[in-house]
Design a protein around this motif. Structure first.
Motif, mmCIF file in Angstrom:
data_model
loop_
_atom_site.group_PDB
_atom_site.id
_atom_site.type_symbol
_atom_site.label_atom_id
_atom_site.label_comp_id
_atom_site.label_asym_id
_atom_site.label_seq_id
_atom_site.Cartn_x
_atom_site.Cartn_y
_atom_site.Cartn_z
ATOM 1 N N LEU A 66 60.604 22.940 18.210
ATOM 2 C CA LEU A 66 61.512 22.850 17.072
ATOM 3 C C LEU A 66 61.726 24.231 16.456
ATOM 4 O O LEU A 66 60.824 25.084 16.487
ATOM 5 C CB LEU A 66 60.946 21.905 16.012
ATOM 6 N N ASP A 79 67.850 28.489 14.992
ATOM 7 C CA ASP A 79 68.435 27.267 15.538
ATOM 8 C C ASP A 79 67.604 26.763 16.714
ATOM 9 O O ASP A 79 66.538 27.315 17.023
ATOM 10 C CB ASP A 79 69.896 27.484 15.930
ATOM 11 N N GLN A 80 68.089 25.749 17.394
ATOM 12 C CA GLN A 80 67.314 25.103 18.451
ATOM 13 C C GLN A 80 67.109 25.991 19.671
ATOM 14 O O GLN A 80 66.255 25.703 20.521
ATOM 15 C CB GLN A 80 67.995 23.797 18.886
ATOM 16 N N ALA A 253 74.227 21.684 15.562
ATOM 17 C CA ALA A 253 73.215 20.907 14.829
ATOM 18 C C ALA A 253 73.469 19.413 14.948
ATOM 19 O O ALA A 253 72.531 18.616 15.056
ATOM 20 C CB ALA A 253 73.212 21.323 13.359
ATOM 21 N N ASN A 256 72.962 17.860 18.837
ATOM 22 C CA ASN A 256 71.582 17.725 19.282
ATOM 23 C C ASN A 256 70.711 16.940 18.293
ATOM 24 O O ASN A 256 69.501 16.802 18.514
ATOM 25 C CB ASN A 256 70.964 19.113 19.491
ATOM 26 N N SER A 257 71.332 16.456 17.209
ATOM 27 C CA SER A 257 70.611 15.734 16.153
ATOM 28 C C SER A 257 69.437 16.538 15.622
ATOM 29 O O SER A 257 68.493 15.971 15.056
ATOM 30 C CB SER A 257 70.115 14.372 16.670
ATOM 31 N N ILE A 258 69.503 17.860 15.804
ATOM 32 C CA ILE A 258 68.402 18.704 15.351
ATOM 33 C C ILE A 258 68.379 18.815 13.833
ATOM 34 O O ILE A 258 67.361 19.180 13.233
ATOM 35 C CB ILE A 258 68.509 20.106 16.010
ATOM 36 N N TYR A 259 69.529 18.509 13.182
ATOM 37 C CA TYR A 259 69.606 18.607 11.731
ATOM 38 C C TYR A 259 68.624 17.659 11.046
ATOM 39 O O TYR A 259 68.273 17.853 9.875
ATOM 40 C CB TYR A 259 71.028 18.320 11.259
ATOM 41 N N ALA A 262 65.750 20.042 11.026
ATOM 42 C CA ALA A 262 66.035 21.410 10.576
ATOM 43 C C ALA A 262 67.236 21.376 9.636
ATOM 44 O O ALA A 262 68.381 21.570 10.061
ATOM 45 C CB ALA A 262 66.299 22.316 11.780
#
Length: 312
Positions: A66, A79-80, A253, A256-259, A262
C-alpha cells in the motif's frame, strides 16, 4: 479655496473596484500561487529528488504494497506505484492550466469572430451561423471524443481541439446578442454614412465595445476547460499516462479502489480542481463587477450598504 476635482481614468476606477472585492483578491492570489506552483514544477522535482514518473517502491510503499501517506519525504503521500503525489500534482497543474488557458483563448477567438459576423450581417448569414452553432451544441461530446480517440489516439492537441470545438458556441451566442444591439447605434450608422467598410466597422467601432463581455466570459471559460480536460483524462480520453493529470490521478485512485485505503489520492487532486474552478469563477464575477459598475451584484451591494445606516 476650492480644490480642483481630480479626474480618474476608467482603468483607475476599475482597479479600485477590483481591489475592494476581497473574494476576488483572494481568488486572484490563489491563481497566482497556482501558476507559480505549475511553473516551478521542475524546481519542485529537483528539490524533492522525485520526478513525476519515478517509482520509489522501497520507500513509498508499505511491506503490504500500500502507498505511504503524507510524511517528510512525500508531502502529499505516494500513489499505488510509489510515485510522489505532490510532484505529480505540480506537473498536473501545469497541464491543466496550459490546456485551460490555451483552449479558452482559442474558443474565445472563434466565438468572437463567428458572433461578430453573425450579429453584424444578420439575414441568411445569421441563420446559417446560428444553425451551425445549434448543430455543434447538439453533438454528444463523449461519443465524438471516443470516435476521435479510436482513430487518432489520445493526445494533448486532440484534447485542446475537442475542448475548443465544444466551447466556442457559448462565446459566439453572447457576442452575437451584443452585436445585434450595437449594429444600429448612432456611431455605427455614422460610420456607414461616412463610407467605412464592413470589416472596419466591426473591428474599429463594434469590437472595442465588446471588451468587457469578452474578458469576463473568457475568464469563466478557463475553469470549464480545466474540468473538461480532467473529465477526458478521468475517462482515459485525454492525457496519455504516465504523464500526470489531475483527472488521471483521480482515475488511478478510482480504478484500483486504492482510495479506500489512501484518502490523499482523492483529496489533493479533487481539492486542486475544486479550488481552481472556484477561484476562476469568483475572479470572473469580480471582473464583471469591476468592469461593469452597473452589474446586478454591485448594485445589490450598494443598496444593502445604503439601507444599513437607515436601519440603525
Amino acid at each position: 479655496m476650492n480644490q480642483p476635482v481630480q479626474q480618474r481614468s476608467s482603468f483607475d476606477l476599475t482597479m479600485r473596484r477590483l481591489l475592494s472585492d476581497k473574494a476576488g483578491l483572494i481568488s486572484l492570489c490563489f491563481i497566482l500561487l497556482l501558476v507559480a506552483f505549475a511553473v516551478g514544477a521542475d524546481g519542485i522535482a529537483a528539490w524533492t529528488g522525485h520526478s513525476p514518473i519515478d517509482q520509489f517502491r522501497d520507500t513509498a510503499l508499505t511491506p503490504t504494497g500500500l502507498p505511504v501517506g503524507p510524511n517528510a519525504d512525500f508531502f502529499f503521500g505516494a500513489d499505488q506505484l510509489g510515485r510522489d503525489v505532490f510532484v505529480r500534482l505540480a506537473y498536473g497543474a501545469r497541464i491543466s492550466l496550459a490546456i485551460g488557458v490555451v483552449a479558452s483563448l482559442l474558443a474565445a477567438l472563434i466565438g468572437v469572430t463567428v458572433g461578430l459576423v453573425s450579429g453584424y450581417f444578420g439575414g441568411w448569414v445569421d441563420v446559417v451561423l446560428g444553425r451551425f452553432m445549434d448543430l455543434v451544441m447538439s453533438i454528444p461530446v463523449l461519443l465524438c471524443m471516443l470516435s476521435l480517440v479510436a482513430v487518432f489516439g489520445p493526445s494533448v492537441p486532440l484534447s485542446v481541439a475537442v475542448i475548443v470545438f465544444f466551447s466556442w458556441t457559448t462565446m459566439g451566442r453572447v457576442i452575437r446578442g451584443q452585436v445585434l444591439s450595437l449594429r444600429e447605434r448612432e456611431f455605427v450608422v455614422a460610420a456607414r454614412s461616412l463610407g467605412a467598410g464592413h470589416l472596419s466597422i466591426m473591428v474599429t467601432d463594434i469590437l472595442p465595445n465588446l471588451t468587457v463581455p469578452i474578458i469576463i466570459y473568457t475568464t469563466m471559460m478557463v475553469p470549464s476547460s480545466i474540468i473538461f480536460e480532467a473529465t477526458l483524462s478521468f475517462l482515459g480520453l485525454g492525457i496519455v499516462p504516465p504523464a500526470p493529470s489531475w483527472g488521471g490521478m483521480l482515475a488511478d485512485a478510482a480504478n484500483n479502489s486504492i482510495y479506500m485505503f489512501a484518502w490523499w489520492l482523492v483529496l489533493f487532486p479533487g481539492l486542486a480542481l475544486l479550488l481552481t474552478t472556484l477561484s476562476f469563477n469568483i475572479l470572473g464575477d469580480a471582473l464583471r463587477d469591476a468592469l461593469d459598475p452597473n452589474s446586478s451584484r454591485r448594485a445589490l451591494r450598494k443598496r444593502s450598504k445604503q439601507k444599513a445606516p437607515a436601519a440603525s
